[in-house]
Motif scaffolding. Structure first.
Motif, PDB file in Angstrom:
ATOM      1  N   PHE A 143       0.783  -1.088   0.070  1.00 21.30           N
ATOM      2  CA  PHE A 143       0.093   0.019   0.073  1.00 21.30           C
ATOM      3  C   PHE A 143       0.703   1.266   0.054  1.00 21.30           C
ATOM      4  O   PHE A 143       0.660   2.079  -0.824  1.00 21.30           O
ATOM      5  N   TRP A 144       1.876   1.440   1.099  1.00 23.48           N
ATOM      6  CA  TRP A 144       2.839   2.600   0.967  1.00 23.48           C
ATOM      7  C   TRP A 144       3.618   2.633  -0.093  1.00 23.48           C
ATOM      8  O   TRP A 144       3.856   3.669  -0.805  1.00 23.48           O
ATOM      9  N   GLN A 145       4.027   1.475  -0.683  1.00 20.46           N
ATOM     10  CA  GLN A 145       4.969   1.842  -2.147  1.00 20.46           C
ATOM     11  C   GLN A 145       4.034   2.253  -3.169  1.00 20.46           C
ATOM     12  O   GLN A 145       4.453   3.230  -3.932  1.00 20.46           O
ATOM     13  N   ASN A 146       2.712   1.721  -3.246  1.00 23.13           N
ATOM     14  CA  ASN A 146       1.687   2.501  -4.117  1.00 23.13           C
ATOM     15  C   ASN A 146       1.447   3.842  -4.054  1.00 23.13           C
ATOM     16  O   ASN A 146       1.421   4.753  -5.012  1.00 23.13           O
ATOM     17  N   VAL A 147       1.425   4.086  -2.814  1.00 23.17           N
ATOM     18  CA  VAL A 147       1.146   5.647  -2.384  1.00 23.17           C
ATOM     19  C   VAL A 147       2.224   6.617  -2.672  1.00 23.17           C
ATOM     20  O   VAL A 147       2.020   7.487  -3.221  1.00 23.17           O
ATOM     21  N   TYR A 148       3.660   6.260  -2.536  1.00 27.73           N
ATOM     22  CA  TYR A 148       4.413   7.073  -2.703  1.00 27.73           C
ATOM     23  C   TYR A 148       4.750   7.081  -4.285  1.00 27.73           C
ATOM     24  O   TYR A 148       5.228   8.215  -4.777  1.00 27.73           O
ATOM     25  N   ARG A 149       4.456   6.055  -4.880  1.00 30.51           N
ATOM     26  CA  ARG A 149       4.657   6.075  -6.407  1.00 30.51           C
ATOM     27  C   ARG A 149       3.667   6.789  -6.928  1.00 30.51           C
ATOM     28  O   ARG A 149       3.800   7.576  -7.908  1.00 30.51           O
ATOM     29  N   LEU A 150       2.310   6.868  -6.414  1.00 33.74           N
ATOM     30  CA  LEU A 150       1.385   7.723  -6.838  1.00 33.74           C
ATOM     31  C   LEU A 150       1.846   9.173  -6.774  1.00 33.74           C
ATOM     32  O   LEU A 150       1.479   9.847  -7.691  1.00 33.74           O
ATOM     33  N   CYS A 151       2.289   9.478  -5.784  1.00 38.79           N
ATOM     34  CA  CYS A 151       2.716  10.959  -5.418  1.00 38.79           C
ATOM     35  C   CYS A 151       3.910  11.342  -5.903  1.00 38.79           C
ATOM     36  O   CYS A 151       4.324  12.428  -5.777  1.00 38.79           O
ATOM     37  N   GLY A 152       4.819  10.546  -6.484  1.00 40.25           N
ATOM     38  CA  GLY A 152       6.174  10.899  -7.171  1.00 40.25           C
ATOM     39  C   GLY A 152       7.013  11.302  -6.096  1.00 40.25           C
ATOM     40  O   GLY A 152       7.859  12.133  -6.475  1.00 40.25           O
ATOM     41  N   VAL A 153       7.165  10.406  -5.131  1.00 39.57           N
ATOM     42  CA  VAL A 153       7.932  10.526  -4.007  1.00 39.57           C
ATOM     43  C   VAL A 153       8.759   9.396  -3.671  1.00 39.57           C
ATOM     44  O   VAL A 153       8.038   8.324  -3.655  1.00 39.57           O
ATOM     45  N   GLU A 154      10.116   9.540  -3.231  1.00 38.42           N
ATOM     46  CA  GLU A 154      10.712   8.519  -3.216  1.00 38.42           C
ATOM     47  C   GLU A 154      10.245   7.686  -1.628  1.00 38.42           C
ATOM     48  O   GLU A 154      10.285   8.499  -0.703  1.00 38.42           O
ATOM     49  N   LEU A 155      10.185   6.419  -1.522  1.00 36.19           N
ATOM     50  CA  LEU A 155       9.862   5.968  -0.372  1.00 36.19           C
ATOM     51  C   LEU A 155      10.956   5.857   0.696  1.00 36.19           C
ATOM     52  O   LEU A 155      12.188   5.406   0.408  1.00 36.19           O
ATOM     53  N   PRO A 156      10.692   6.229   2.018  1.00 35.82           N
ATOM     54  CA  PRO A 156      11.688   6.562   2.789  1.00 35.82           C
ATOM     55  C   PRO A 156      11.800   5.186   3.696  1.00 35.82           C
ATOM     56  O   PRO A 156      10.993   4.295   3.805  1.00 35.82           O
ATOM     57  N   GLU A 157      13.151   4.951   4.205  1.00 41.93           N
ATOM     58  CA  GLU A 157      13.383   3.778   4.858  1.00 41.93           C
ATOM     59  C   GLU A 157      12.737   3.999   6.252  1.00 41.93           C
ATOM     60  O   GLU A 157      12.406   5.017   6.710  1.00 41.93           O
ATOM     61  N   PRO A 158      12.444   2.753   7.131  1.00 36.92           N
ATOM     62  CA  PRO A 158      12.022   2.787   8.271  1.00 36.92           C
ATOM     63  C   PRO A 158      12.928   3.745   9.262  1.00 36.92           C
ATOM     64  O   PRO A 158      14.388   3.333   9.366  1.00 36.92           O
ATOM     65  N   SER A 159      12.559   4.758   9.736  1.00 38.79           N
ATOM     66  CA  SER A 159      13.368   5.447  10.716  1.00 38.79           C
ATOM     67  C   SER A 159      12.806   6.034  11.907  1.00 38.79           C
ATOM     68  O   SER A 159      13.461   6.751  12.649  1.00 38.79           O
ATOM     69  N   ILE A 160      11.517   5.994  12.075  1.00 38.56           N
ATOM     70  CA  ILE A 160      10.890   6.682  13.252  1.00 38.56           C
ATOM     71  C   ILE A 160      10.070   5.498  14.192  1.00 38.56           C
ATOM     72  O   ILE A 160       9.716   4.234  13.725  1.00 38.56           O
ATOM     73  N   TRP A 161      10.279   5.566  15.442  1.00 39.83           N
ATOM     74  CA  TRP A 161       9.755   4.591  16.431  1.00 39.83           C
ATOM     75  C   TRP A 161       8.278   5.089  16.782  1.00 39.83           C
ATOM     76  O   TRP A 161       8.033   6.243  17.220  1.00 39.83           O
ATOM     77  N   THR A 162       7.406   4.058  16.803  1.00 39.75           N
ATOM     78  CA  THR A 162       5.873   4.415  17.423  1.00 39.75           C
ATOM     79  C   THR A 162       6.105   4.833  18.698  1.00 39.75           C
ATOM     80  O   THR A 162       7.083   4.286  19.422  1.00 39.75           O
ATOM     81  N   THR A 163       5.193   5.562  19.368  1.00 40.74           N
ATOM     82  CA  THR A 163       5.460   5.999  20.633  1.00 40.74           C
ATOM     83  C   THR A 163       4.894   5.112  21.759  1.00 40.74           C
ATOM     84  O   THR A 163       5.208   4.967  22.766  1.00 40.74           O
ATOM     85  N   VAL A 164       3.978   4.192  21.631  1.00 36.89           N
ATOM     86  CA  VAL A 164       3.341   3.391  22.748  1.00 36.89           C
ATOM     87  C   VAL A 164       3.962   2.195  22.754  1.00 36.89           C
ATOM     88  O   VAL A 164       4.661   1.579  23.517  1.00 36.89           O
TER      89      VAL A 164
END
Length: 311
Positions: A143-164
């Motif tokens: 899903f995220w690959q397709n979203v970023y492709r649709l918007c023309g933005v390079e898919l970022p690598e995992p880099s943030i931690w969820t808070t809970v």
């Protein structure tokens, strides 16, 4: 923090009226000289009472009841996006716009963890992964690959931690606190990314709204894309911001976890309507603090609820 920031909140009939008055009181108590407050009421049939609008204006809030949400009537979360965009388009700001969900309060000033000398995008990660993705082996990743492709933005690598419940994920942020400082056109870009996703057939599997539509989370999905466009300006705020207080009992024993008195911006959802909630998430030490004592004097919000706590 000496600059004036334009802060946007959304107010509609019902519980948001009580929440907005509490939020504004907390802002006037802790941020009064640093923000200019704008309360938007974007949907025609969801206007708050005259009494609430008068009270807000009496507290120094600029109110706006223009019907700017006509396309997403069943998706009230779009109110925030449209309100911020409206303010940005009117160029009525000093170039610094902070949006805060209405079900939040400020317990301290904004000084900690914030430097305003350069253009910046201040955000916090989502609480839990939800429809987010940990990377290529995650079922949500297509899903995220397709979203970023649709918007023309390079898919970022995992880099943030969820808070809970900590998971390392690709960009995915909580839209309850968004501060774009000196980033001209940021909210226009967020809107453009949102519309592009909405008009596509891309939806995170299994994530629908309480009303049964398929828009749920798409404002945050679009925010992730827009934040990635502004990656060089992105700053993840300390955990004292947009703090998910319903989960405090399972986070409080973590090493270096913030004390209640040090929390800056608290996200409580519906739980300040529960008369026992604040005591449930605070210790005897916390109850000695000025922050607890002020908040205790404001609660519970009405109508009261009696549901079981999250944890």
């Amino acid at each position: 923090m000496n600059e004036i920031t334009d802060m946007v909140i959304c107010v509609e009939q019902g519980i948001l009226e009580c929440q907005s008055l509490l939020l504004v009181d907390s802002i006037n108590k802790n941020l009064k000289d640093h923000v200019k407050l704008h309360a938007y009421c974007p949907r025609k049939n969801n206007q708050p009472s005259h009494q609430t609008l008068t009270a807000l204006e009496g507290k120094g809030v600029y109110t706006n009841n223009e019907k700017i949400n006509e396309d997403f009537i069943l998706y009230p979360i779009a109110n925030k996006l449209l309100a911020c965009l409206d303010l940005e388009r009117k160029q009525a700001t000093n170039g610094s716009i902070l949006f805060s969900d209405t079900d939040t309060v400020f317990l301290n000033s904004l000084s900690t963890g914030v430097v305003l000398t350069e253009p910046s995008l201040f955000l916090r990660p989502v609480d839990n992964k939800g429809p987010g993705t940990e990377g290529v082996n995650d079922p949500n990743d297509v899903f995220w690959q397709n979203v970023y492709r649709l918007c023309g933005v390079e898919l970022p690598e995992p880099s943030i931690w969820t808070t809970v419940r900590p998971k390392l994920i690709r960009n995915y942020f909580n839209a309850g606190f968004i501060w774009a400082h000196k980033l001209e056109g940021f909210f226009q870009q967020w809107y453009d990314d949102f519309i592009q996703i909405i008009e596509s057939d891309l939806r995170p599997f299994g994530w629908t709204s309480r009303d049964g539509d398929d828009f749920r989370c798409l404002d945050q999905v679009a925010l992730a894309v827009t934040a990635t466009r502004y990656q060089e300006f992105l700053q993840v705020l300390p955990e004292t911001y947009n703090y998910p207080i319903p989960f405090r009992p399972i986070m409080n024993n973590r090493e270096n976890h913030p004390k209640f008195k040090d929390l800056i911006h608290v996200h409580y959802h519906k739980w300040f309507q529960h008369p026992e909630f604040l005591d449930h998430v605070t210790s005897d030490e916390d109850k000695l603090s000025e922050q607890y004592q002020w908040l205790k004097s404001q609660l519970p919000l009405m109508p009261e609820i009696e549901e079981e706590f999250k944890c």
